[in-house]
Design a protein around this motif. Structure first.
Motif, PDB file in Angstrom:
ATOM      1  N   PHE A  47      -9.632   1.548  -5.417  1.00 36.06           N
ATOM      2  CA  PHE A  47     -10.083   0.280  -4.835  1.00 36.06           C
ATOM      3  C   PHE A  47      -9.197  -0.126  -3.666  1.00 36.06           C
ATOM      4  N   ARG A  48      -7.891  -0.087  -3.874  1.00 35.35           N
ATOM      5  CA  ARG A  48      -6.945  -0.493  -2.818  1.00 35.35           C
ATOM      6  C   ARG A  48      -7.057   0.421  -1.600  1.00 35.35           C
ATOM      7  N   LEU A  49      -7.196   1.736  -1.840  1.00 37.00           N
ATOM      8  CA  LEU A  49      -7.365   2.665  -0.719  1.00 37.00           C
ATOM      9  C   LEU A  49      -8.659   2.377   0.031  1.00 37.00           C
ATOM     10  N   GLY A  50      -9.710   2.084  -0.709  1.00 38.45           N
ATOM     11  CA  GLY A  50     -10.976   1.748  -0.061  1.00 38.45           C
ATOM     12  C   GLY A  50     -10.872   0.500   0.799  1.00 38.45           C
ATOM     13  N   LEU A  51     -10.173  -0.524   0.275  1.00 33.70           N
ATOM     14  CA  LEU A  51      -9.981  -1.751   1.055  1.00 33.70           C
ATOM     15  C   LEU A  51      -9.192  -1.489   2.336  1.00 33.70           C
ATOM     16  N   ALA A  52      -8.190  -0.622   2.256  1.00 33.82           N
ATOM     17  CA  ALA A  52      -7.344  -0.344   3.420  1.00 33.82           C
ATOM     18  C   ALA A  52      -8.025   0.588   4.419  1.00 33.82           C
ATOM     19  N   LEU A  53      -8.666   1.642   3.915  1.00 36.09           N
ATOM     20  CA  LEU A  53      -9.201   2.674   4.810  1.00 36.09           C
ATOM     21  C   LEU A  53     -10.608   2.372   5.309  1.00 36.09           C
ATOM     22  N   GLY A  54     -11.381   1.617   4.535  1.00 34.18           N
ATOM     23  CA  GLY A  54     -12.760   1.332   4.924  1.00 34.18           C
ATOM     24  C   GLY A  54     -12.904   0.726   6.307  1.00 34.18           C
ATOM     25  N   PRO A  55     -12.191  -0.367   6.623  1.00 36.39           N
ATOM     26  CA  PRO A  55     -12.326  -0.967   7.951  1.00 36.39           C
ATOM     27  C   PRO A  55     -11.884  -0.028   9.078  1.00 36.39           C
TER      28      PRO A  55
END
Length: 184
Positions: A47-55
């Motif tokens: 989840f945290r990686l998705g929040l950081a890398l998604g944008p």
């Protein structure tokens, strides 16, 4: 525990679909791999990686998605934790190609066995993340193989796809890019 069913009853697969338990199941050249739900540390890191890398991915014109099927054929697909693909690779069933996939490790998983598949479908990079100590390994496509990327003098690796530097430190996994940084 590992079990092998030579022939999986369609009723069992239908029941898994009905209950929504099949979302992480994979098909390896016609063989179903039943993947159990990920544990808390795994889910929190993904989840945290998705929040950081998604944008970051979206700024580069990539589509970011979570637990999306990456297909070579209808009976040959994997479900990485995170997937970043070009718009032309997105499909109704998931994705038909990817620039970067992220696999968060779970005990007894098949992450490293999937590298050959990812190379075969042309994934440029595979990031393997370990939830317990927040370490990462980066693999990059070289010809028809995924090869590990060697860290710099500090041990950091850099994703060419997203332009992100990843370094494990005392307080977690540090991600930095041209105009920002975060720790997960």
């Amino acid at each position: 525990m590992r079990d092998v069913l030579v022939e999986v009853p369609e009723a069992l697969l239908a029941e898994r679909r009905r209950l929504g338990l099949d979302g992480r199941d994979e098909m390896w050249e016609g063989v179903v791999h039943v993947v159990p739900p990920a544990g808390g540390p795994h889910q929190r890191l993904a989840f945290r990686l998705g929040l950081a890398l998604g944008p970051l991915a979206e700024r580069l014109g990539l589509i970011a998605s979570h637990e999306t099927g990456l297909f070579r054929a209808a009976d040959d697909y994997r479900v990485p934790d995170l997937l970043f693909c070009r718009p032309e690779h997105a499909s109704e069933r998931g994705a038909e190609g990817a620039e970067l996939v992220v696999e968060v490790r779970s005990p007894g998983d098949e992450t490293y066995a999937e590298l050959e598949f990812y190379a075969a479908v042309g994934v440029r990079e595979v990031l393997v993340a370990h939830p317990d100590d927040r370490t990462v390994e980066l693999f990059r496509l070289a010809g028809d193989r995924m090869l590990p990327v060697t860290g710099d003098a500090e041990g950091a690796v850099r994703s060419d796809v997203l332009g992100v530097r990843l370094l494990t430190g005392d307080s977690g996994l540090h991600l930095s890019w041209a105009d920002g940084a975060t720790t997960v």
